[in-house]
Design a protein around this motif. Structure first.
Motif, short mmCIF file in Angstrom:
data_model
loop_
_atom_site.label_atom_id
_atom_site.label_comp_id
_atom_site.label_asym_id
_atom_site.label_seq_id
_atom_site.Cartn_x
_atom_site.Cartn_y
_atom_site.Cartn_z
N TYR A 172 0.83 -1.21 0.00
CA TYR A 172 0.00 0.00 0.00
C TYR A 172 0.86 1.25 0.00
CZ TYR A 172 -3.05 3.65 1.90
OH TYR A 172 -3.73 4.82 2.12
N LYS A 175 1.81 2.87 -3.40
CA LYS A 175 0.78 3.47 -4.26
C LYS A 175 0.97 4.98 -4.36
CE LYS A 175 -2.72 -0.05 -3.34
NZ LYS A 175 -2.72 -0.57 -4.72
N LYS A 231 2.64 6.80 -1.23
CA LYS A 231 1.96 6.91 0.05
C LYS A 231 2.95 6.94 1.22
CE LYS A 231 -2.55 6.57 -0.92
NZ LYS A 231 -3.57 7.54 -0.48
N LEU A 322 -3.45 1.44 7.21
CA LEU A 322 -4.81 1.62 6.71
C LEU A 322 -5.77 1.94 7.86
CD1 LEU A 322 -5.02 -1.24 4.06
CD2 LEU A 322 -4.95 1.22 3.63
N ASN A 362 4.95 -2.80 5.22
CA ASN A 362 5.12 -1.50 4.59
C ASN A 362 6.54 -1.39 4.02
OD1 ASN A 362 2.49 -0.59 5.71
ND2 ASN A 362 3.57 -0.69 7.66
#
Length: 575
Positions: A172, A175, A231, A322, A362
């Motif tokens: 994530y 992104k 991100k 998230l 991450n």
């Protein structure tokens, strides 16, 4: 100077590096996690098979870049890496199609790179662009490496599996962000620049860092090949949008008391040192002082700084970003609890925290923090936490794991200063091997218990049977422990007992657990598994297994006048 065929995508990374070389730098001093230079010596009569060797080196570098944390990079062909100035540009006449086809044919799965010419300093160069990789790449025969800094490091099977899994489950943090470079404050950019320079200098690399914010973020992997922020840049360099916060700190002057609350709504780059300073401020008083043999004293802090820093950093790096919930640090004079949203990373088990190579949740964020020196290059972190706690005479942390959170609890407690002093004497006697967390774990156990079994070694060091066996064999070889004859059980050696000051008191050096139990039964004693476990310092289940084995030999039986099952069961000599 001409730059024919040179796309804008390359300008900020490659052209800046070429200009530095032209101005007097060497190519190897401007290489980075994204950039590698190779010389084509095909026209050198003393360089045999140079073109074939160069192709192999280029393919190795391509695979290396593809498997890096950033998953892309550039190889520039036609530049000598140790020659400063314009003389470094030796050029190449290699055909771009031939290079592209050979890379494609000799990689698995077939990797399609972009190859284009560039004329610089009146020499023709080739730019090989590795696109962002979507899986693990190897040479045709299976060899694989990973770019770490400016080096290619071979990948273990475990690391290969981690890359495959991570890329099958996209990060994530990689992104695209909705923010822009211009939104990042100058103070934050300058702090990132300072950290990167310090990290590069400590690693023996040229400490010079990109002059522009965009160049800096690119080196940290926070900008993708399309020049968009990732991100990870939001989390690391931008404050969370109100009313969200990054970390909530609770200070309780007494366990259970109403807390004083501090909320930190900052990017990680400043939130991390902020929470570290806050924890240190409330734990700055030394707990105890240890007097050494020569009269010198050392202080034992209320909370070991290395353990605290590792736990906080792990929480920030591996948490589920998230989730909108903050990390919560709950601190009192006796206990520090760090709660973070999200379960353990994929592949990590609560009982294998010391030994499992995890797949970072991450990865892009972790790579950037690693480049800044905020996390270590290759360590799980928990091993340093364990070592730090034991070295200051404390029990290892408690880790509470659920499907939605991880909480790590470390006690301030009352440090065992005698053990701390003993470890310092072990350091003098045995040196480097005392840096092993597994050695510390075994010694900490044997400080309180007279014996350690193979099962206990496996459980406490979180290692497999073979590794535990080899650890104990090494400890025996170096004279720290001794094995009880043929039993898979060990005690402190006489030398270690002298170092620890255990010249008096009980020892099981001459008998195994089974023999000790048999001697107690032969003397007419009745034994409960719980009492024996406390006496010897092993798990009650192991004692029960020994007693059951003695029963099969007719040497032990359950006392018929007492409970036949349960913890109150007592054993007597067999009839």
């Amino acid at each position: 100077m001409a730059t024919q065929g040179f796309g804008s995508q390359h300008e900020t990374i490659i052209l800046d590096a070429l200009k530095k070389i032209e101005q007097g730098a060497t190519a190897d001093s401007v290489e980075s996690e994204f950039l590698e230079f190779k010389e084509d010596r095909a026209h050198d009569p003393q360089a045999k098979n140079s073109r074939a060797d160069l192709i192999e080196k280029v393919i190795d570098e391509v695979v290396c870049f593809a498997n890096s944390d950033h998953a892309w990079g550039y190889v520039v062909i036609g530049v000598a890496d140790k020659v400063p100035g314009r003389e470094a540009f030796t050029g190449t006449d290699m055909d771009e199609t031939d290079v592209r086809d050979k890379v494609f044919a000799r990689t698995k799965p077939n990797l399609r790179v972009e190859v284009e010419p560039l004329v610089f300093a009146e020499k023709r160069l080739l730019i090989v662009t590795i696109p962002e990789a979507l899986t693990l790449y190897t040479r045709a025969k299976g060899q694989a490496s990973k770019r770490v800094g400016t080096r290619c490091v071979p990948l273990s099977q475990e690391e290969r599996q981690a890359i495959v899994y991570a890329r099958a489950n996209p990060d994530y943090m990689a992104k695209n962000s909705t923010h822009t470079v211009e939104e990042i404050s100058l103070d934050v950019v300058n702090e990132a620049r300072r950290l990167l320079a310090n990290r590069r200098k400590a690693s023996g690399i040229d400490p010079a860092v990109p002059e522009t914010a965009r160049g800096l973020l690119r080196e940290l992997g926070l900008i993708n090949q399309n020049e968009r922020l990732r991100k990870a840049a939001d989390i690391l360099l931008l404050p969370p949008p109100p009313p969200l916060i990054t970390v909530r700190h609770l200070w309780r002057p007494f366990p259970g008391a109403d807390p004083h609350v501090t909320e930190i709504a900052e990017p990680i780059i400043s939130a991390l040192p902020h929470i570290q300073r806050l924890i240190a401020r409330y734990s700055e008083q030394d707990v105890k002082r240890v007097r050494l043999d020569g009269g010198q004293e050392i202080a034992i802090p209320r909370l070991p700084k290395e353990a605290v820093d590792e736990i906080i950093t792990n929480a920030l790096v591996h948490r589920d970003w998230l989730s909108s919930q903050p990390i919560v640090v709950d601190q009192s004079p006796r206990v520090l609890k760090v709660w973070s949203p999200g379960s353990l990373p994929v592949g990590v088990d609560k009982d294998r925290l010391l030994t499992t190579q995890s797949v970072p949740r991450n990865a892009t964020l972790m790579a950037a923090m690693r480049a800044l020196g905020l996390v270590e290059e290759s360590s799980r972190g928990f091993d340093r936490v364990w070592a730090s706690m034991i070295r200051t005479g404390r029990d290892v942390p408690e880790v509470d794991v659920t499907d939605v959170s991880v909480e790590v609890i470390i006690p301030s407690g009352t440090p065992d200063t005698d053990f701390v002093a003993a470890l310092l004497r072990f350091d003098e006697e045995f040196g480097e091997m005392m840096n092993s967390v597994n050695v510390l774990i075994v010694l900490w156990h044997l400080w309180e218990a007279p014996i350690i079994t193979e099962k206990q070694v496996m459980e406490k060091t979180q290692t497999a049977k073979t590794e535990a066996k080899e650890l104990m064999a090494a400890l025996c070889e170096y004279g720290l422990t001794q094995q009880i004859r043929d039993a898979r059980e060990w005690v402190l050696s006489e030398k270690s007992r002298r170092i620890m000051g255990k010249t008096e008191g009980k020892t099981l050096a001459s008998v195994s657990i089974g023999e000790w139990l048999l001697s107690q039964l032969s003397d007419g004693a009745s034994i409960s598994a719980a009492e024996a476990a406390e006496e010897i310092g092993v798990d009650r289940k192991e004692i029960t297994e020994h007693l059951r084995y003695l029963r099969t030999l007719g040497r032990a039986r359950i006392d018929p006048h007492g409970p036949q099952r349960g913890s109150a069961t007592r054993w007597i000599a067999g009839s």
